[in-house]
Design a protein around this motif. Sequence first.
Motif, short mmCIF file in Angstrom:
data_model
loop_
_atom_site.label_atom_id
_atom_site.label_comp_id
_atom_site.label_asym_id
_atom_site.label_seq_id
_atom_site.Cartn_x
_atom_site.Cartn_y
_atom_site.Cartn_z
N THR A 107 0.88 -1.17 0.00
CA THR A 107 0.00 0.00 0.00
C THR A 107 0.91 1.22 0.00
N PRO A 108 1.13 1.82 -1.15
CA PRO A 108 2.10 2.91 -1.25
C PRO A 108 1.68 4.14 -0.46
N GLY A 109 2.66 4.74 0.19
CA GLY A 109 2.45 5.97 0.92
C GLY A 109 2.96 7.15 0.12
N THR A 110 3.15 8.26 0.83
CA THR A 110 3.57 9.49 0.17
C THR A 110 4.62 10.20 1.02
N LEU A 111 5.66 10.68 0.37
CA LEU A 111 6.64 11.50 1.06
C LEU A 111 6.11 12.93 1.08
N VAL A 112 5.90 13.47 2.27
CA VAL A 112 5.40 14.83 2.42
C VAL A 112 6.60 15.72 2.76
N ILE A 113 7.01 16.51 1.79
CA ILE A 113 8.21 17.33 1.95
C ILE A 113 7.85 18.67 2.56
N ARG A 114 8.51 18.96 3.68
CA ARG A 114 8.34 20.24 4.35
C ARG A 114 9.73 20.84 4.55
N SER A 115 9.83 21.88 5.37
CA SER A 115 11.09 22.62 5.44
C SER A 115 12.15 22.04 6.36
N SER A 116 11.93 20.89 6.97
CA SER A 116 12.97 20.29 7.82
C SER A 116 14.05 19.60 7.00
N THR A 117 13.87 19.54 5.68
CA THR A 117 14.89 18.96 4.80
C THR A 117 15.21 19.93 3.67
N ARG A 118 16.46 19.83 3.21
CA ARG A 118 16.91 20.66 2.08
C ARG A 118 16.31 20.11 0.79
N PRO A 119 16.10 21.01 -0.17
CA PRO A 119 15.65 20.54 -1.49
C PRO A 119 16.73 19.64 -2.11
N ALA A 120 16.31 18.72 -2.95
CA ALA A 120 17.24 17.84 -3.65
C ALA A 120 18.18 18.64 -4.53
N GLN A 121 19.42 18.21 -4.57
CA GLN A 121 20.43 18.84 -5.44
C GLN A 121 20.35 18.22 -6.83
#
Length: 122
Positions: A107-121
Amino acid sequence: MRECGDYTFEGAMAAARRLLLAENRPDAISCANDTMALGAISVARHEFGLDVGRAVSIAGYDDVPMAAWPTSSLTSYSQPAASMVNETVRLIARLRSDLADHAHIVTPGTLVIRSSTRPAQG
């Protein structure tokens, strides 16, 4: 580098201290649940003065409501709890009629991106 946080806020705080005091401090910390990630954020910000999301990325797992709070803004993997429950109930019903029946269900989930991580390079 790996540390054990015992799935607790306090355990994660201690583990984050050990990680952030290491000679080769990590630039990202991935936690087994959001409670642990919130503990790591607390230590990084308040004890080490780090800008979480820039100096160190911290991510959790579960996407609890507090993860979305502006003070946390925690990147987290959101589990599809309702879908997981539905699939479990369906599988239990199948097993009642045939104990040899089994299934591998994703059952696939979702990565919820918020500001605690840097954007991908890149």
